[in-house]
Design an enzyme around this catalytic site. Structure first.
Site, PDB file in Angstrom:
ATOM      1  CB  SER A 171      -0.920   0.011   1.227  1.00 42.42           C
ATOM      2  OG  SER A 171      -1.860  -1.028   1.165  1.00 42.42           O
TER       3      SER A 171
ATOM      4  CG  ASN B  81       2.089   5.240   6.162  1.00 37.55           C
ATOM      5  OD1 ASN B  81       2.023   5.721   7.295  1.00 37.55           O
ATOM      6  ND2 ASN B  81       1.067   4.616   5.612  1.00 37.55           N
TER       7      ASN B  81
ATOM      8  CB  CYS C 247      -2.348   7.274   6.150  1.00 37.85           C
ATOM      9  SG  CYS C 247      -3.068   7.406   4.501  1.00 37.85           S
TER      10      CYS C 247
ATOM     11  CD  GLU D 149      -1.276   3.774   8.045  1.00 38.76           C
ATOM     12  OE1 GLU D 149      -1.495   2.975   7.112  1.00 38.76           O
ATOM     13  OE2 GLU D 149      -1.070   4.979   7.854  1.00 38.76           O
TER      14      GLU D 149
ATOM     15  N   PRO E 164      -6.501   4.817   8.248  1.00 39.00           N
ATOM     16  CG  PRO E 164      -6.074   6.619   6.828  1.00 39.00           C
ATOM     17  CD  PRO E 164      -5.394   5.652   7.765  1.00 39.00           C
ATOM     18  CB  THR E 165     -10.713   1.704   6.711  1.00 38.06           C
ATOM     19  OG1 THR E 165     -11.774   2.217   7.539  1.00 38.06           O
ATOM     20  CG2 THR E 165      -9.693   0.997   7.585  1.00 38.06           C
ATOM     21  CB  ALA E 166     -10.999   6.676   3.089  1.00 35.19           C
TER      22      ALA E 166
END
EC number: 1.17.4.1
Length: 792
Positions: free
Chosen positions: A215, A415, A417, A419, A606-608
């Site tokens: 990712s 990274n 985001c 996390e 975040p799992t947008a």
């Protein structure tokens, strides 16, 4: 005419054999036009009408499935040139069994649930995740075929790697052997039910020839001179962006005669280039430590008044605890800024060693400039208020809780985001992500076993959670071992086999159980979920070595695991009591003796993207809103909180719409009835940070923790300052991901009401105070806030 009657009249006569006919027809059918008209009719209602939302989604699935291969034979004929050789051969060999599996799925509750997830879910699946051919009339992979492709890829990796085959056999509970189709069916069951949700790269590229499945990446290059800077930006970063992933880039070492703003513009331009006509957006986040001589220019790079601002770039700062300690003691004292060329050790050190080096450099007069601590703090907060960022990391927390000693090569970035916490060094750190859909772990107490008052009462099933985590470990490791590597640095970094298993729908779980987000019961369940996940992931990874004969990750000999120590034991005073202590002790002893397959396990990302697909709340956050809108590639779509509207009584719907779903503004008895559906902006952000600290010992990477603030709270810089100081005192790794601000605007005042009898939105209370409408997370957050499909 009612929605039901409209569907029966206009859609009831569509024969099943029409499915797949549009693959070759290349034109809009009468059914498509009729269905699209109905979708347009329904879209104005989907924000508060659960049935309309589900019907619009089902219709979009029907429209798109007419553009999908009807059989796997057709599927292979269309996508043969895209699929990897092993996956293609597997499908060809097992085509009948796979066809039966897909047919059974289309008759299952899991498929019905997917169809009923709503319009936004359906649009997102076909816009972002499934394969498609090129051209003006593309052919799409169906959603079921997408899940099949990923499952076949995992099975192929199990057949190739003995340790993964052992894990699959153990999961299926077959002591001797397990067929290749049994592996596919087992994994498919979890993926297709969306119990385990894979990151976007996995769904898009698993099973594809040369598929890159990570990712995000993290780079920590040397940028001490112009050749080194250009090498980092074009030799290291460009191939990563070209692989359709996100990149975290440390620019703290930037040190030559040029300005950092020019360097950031080069990064910004690359992101803009790779996002041109790109289905899946990429992104880059630049990180800088707070002592850098160009930190103010760095923080100005995204300010809206900057005519040369970097629109496509995201930013983060890494702050040493020394800054916060000095600020607490006397904000008027000076903070010194250095050129990394004369202070290279500040990059490498943390803790007392950093403090000593900083003080030595100050005494030696090696600084470039200085400013009062309060001015530095204000500059940071000013940027946060205007742009919603930079992300804020705490240097000591990043390093003190890492799986190995990092003194002399300290971690100072993350990274895209914020996390993921890894040490790139001369390699490229890699993020391999998936998340568990927590509402899928809810079960109902059987009425036969309890009294009638408890019948249908939900409870959280930790056994279901454990099974899902084990499947996630299998899937992620299959992607680690079977994915491609855009650069040699990625291949080296992947040897650490770092995983990031996150969650979504935590707020939905609390609401279904009748808990408010900050209730004591929620706090206990929250912590227990993450302790259980961490233990299960570590145990499963260890068994890949102990039972599956896998080779431990590169560097485990110098890790805390080699000493029998876990991440939670690096947090002072932490006691992991949900899992019995004797089990922890036995596991630690066995790992120290035999090793472990992966270096890291949990990350709260975040799992947008995947939350839009499932319809549940994002990550661990409270609900953003009960009625919101979402901008897709083509349109703006109303998005309901489905969990909320399933609980709304018919007689209360008028009130819900009148107040835009904002529970905090409901009349008293309605507010109490729906109190578990308060939004993130209604909760105290200090208490949300406390919750992050409670789960932190079991999240061995980090958490993308955003601030959710009402507009009046950010009018005073001291409020944000106090939040950052609170996060520092708690010792969080990521003090802030984004600062989302709820602006004083109302979606209800602008939206077109389908029902003429619906009450207008008053906009004001009787006392003249602002009456909030349904909240749009995209408008509430700053313009810099991305819809991060890069990670999830």
């Amino acid at each position: 005419m009612s929605v039901r009657t409209f569907c029966q009249v206009h859609l009831g006569a569509v024969p099943p054999e029409r499915r797949g006919s549009q693959v070759s027809a290349g034109q809009l059918s009468d059914f498509d036009m009729c269905a699209q008209s109905l979708i347009d009719f329904l879209k104005v209602r989907v924000g508060w009408d659960v049935r309309a939302n589900a019907m619009a989604g089902r219709l979009w699935h029907q429209i798109m499935e007419a553009r999908c291969p009807a059989t796997l034979k057709q599927y292979l004929g269309i996508f043969r040139g895209v699929l990897g050789h092993r996956v293609e051969s597997f499908i060809q060999k097992n085509i009948d069994a796979l066809e039966d599996m897909l047919c059974a799925y289309r008759r299952s509750k899991a498929y019905e649930d997917t169809l009923n997830c709503g319009y936004l879910s359906a649009v997102r699946l076909y816009d972002t995740y499934v394969l498609r051919t090129m051209g003006t009339e593309p052919v799409y992979e169906s959603v079921a075929q997408m899940f099949m492709r990923v499952s076949v890829f995992v099975a192929c990796q199990c057949l190739e790697h003995e340790c993964l085959y052992w894990l699959a056999r153990d999961l299926i509970e077959d002591a001797k052997s397990v067929s290749e189709m049994a592996i596919v069916e087992y994994v498919f069951g979890y993926l297709a039910a969306q119990h385990v949700c894979c990151a976007t790269p996995i769904l898009r590229s698993a099973g594809v020839e040369g598929g890159q499945l990570a990712s995000c990446f993290i780079l920590q290059p040397s940028m001490m001179n112009e050749p080194g800077t250009l090498d980092a930006l074009y030799h290291d970063m460009s191939p990563l962006l070209a692989s359709k992933s996100g990149v975290g880039l440390d620019v703290t070492s930037f040190s030559h005669q040029k300005n950092i703003a020019s360097c950031l513009k080069l990064v910004d331009a690359q992101v803009h280039y790779f996002n041109d006509n790109n289905i899946r957006p990429v992104g880059a986040s630049a990180y800088m430590e707070l002592w850098h001589s160009q930190i103010c220019d760095f923080l100005n790079a995204k300010l809206p008044e900057n005519p040369d601002r970097c629109h496509s770039l995201f930013q983060g700062v890494c702050i040493p605890t020394l800054f916060f300690r000095m600020y607490e003691k006397d904000p008027s004292k000076l903070w010194y800024l250095f050129d990394p060329a004369t202070a290279p050790n500040l990059i490498k050190l943390y803790g007392a060693a950093f403090d000593n080096e900083y003080e030595r450099l100050v005494r030696a007069g090696k600084y470039v400039s200085c400013m009062p601590l309060k001015s530095m703090m204000f500059t940071l907060i000013h940027t946060i208020i205007k742009t919603g960022s930079p992300y804020v990391l705490l240097k000591e927390a990043l390093n003190e809780h890492h799986w190995t000693d990092t003194q002399g090569m300290a971690i100072n970035c993350s990274n895209l985001c914020a996390e993921i916490v890894q040490l790139p060094g001369r390699n490229t750190s890699v993020c391999n992500l998936a998340n568990i859909c927590l509402p899928k772990c809810l079960r109902t107490v059987e009425s036969a076993r309890v009294g009638t008052t408890d019948a249908n009462r939900p409870f959280f099933c930790f056994e279901a959670l454990g099974d899902a985590v084990r499947v996630a470990v299998l899937v992620i490791n299959a992607c680690i071992l079977g994915g491609s590597h855009p650069t040699p640095g990625v291949e080296r970094g992947q040897k650490e086999r770092s995983m990031g298993i996150g969650v979504q729908g935590l707020a939905d779980v609390f609401a279904e159980l009748g808990y408010g987000y900050l209730d004591a019961e929620s706090a206990e369940l929250d912590k227990n979920i993450f302790q259980s996940m961490y233990y299960t992931a570590v145990e499963t990874s260890h068994n890949l070595v102990l039972e599956g004969q896998g080779v431990p990750f590169h560097g485990w000999e110098v890790s805390n695991f080699a000493k029998g120590r876990f991440h939670w034991q690096t947090w002072e005073g932490e006691d992991a009591s949900f899992v019995p202590r004797h089990r922890w002790d036995a596991l630690g002893k066995s790992i120290a003796e035999h090793g472990i397959f992966n270096s890291q396990f949990l990350a709260v990302m975040p799992t947008a993207g995947t939350s839009q697909v499932t319809g549940y709340a994002e990550s661990v956050y409270p609900f953003f809103a009960n009625i919101s809108s979402k901008v897709t590639n083509k349109e703006e779509v109303l998005r309901p909180n489905v969990t909320f509207f399933k609980k709304v009584l018919p007689d209360d719907l008028r009130v819900v719409r009148q107040y835009g779903g904002d529970v905090s503004t409901f009349p008293k008895h309605h507010r109490e009835r729906y109190r578990v559906f308060l939004t993130a902006f209604d909760y105290c952000p200090f208490k949300l940070l406390d919750r992050a600290r409670a789960r932190a010992p079991f999240v061995d990477q980090s958490q993308s923790m955003s601030f959710f603030l009402k507009e009046d709270r950010v009018r005073n810089a001291s409020y944000l300052r106090d939040l950052l100081l609170h996060g520092y005192r708690l010792g969080l790794k990521t003090l802030m991901y984004y600062c989302r601000v709820q602006k004083q605007s109302s979606l209800t005042a602008l939206q077109c009401l389908a029902d003429p009898g619906s009450p207008p939105h008053s906009g004001m209370k009787q006392d003249g105070a602002w009456l909030p409408g349904p909240k749009n997370p995209e408008e509430e957050s700053c313009a810099a806030d991305p819809e991060c499909l890069v990670c999830q």
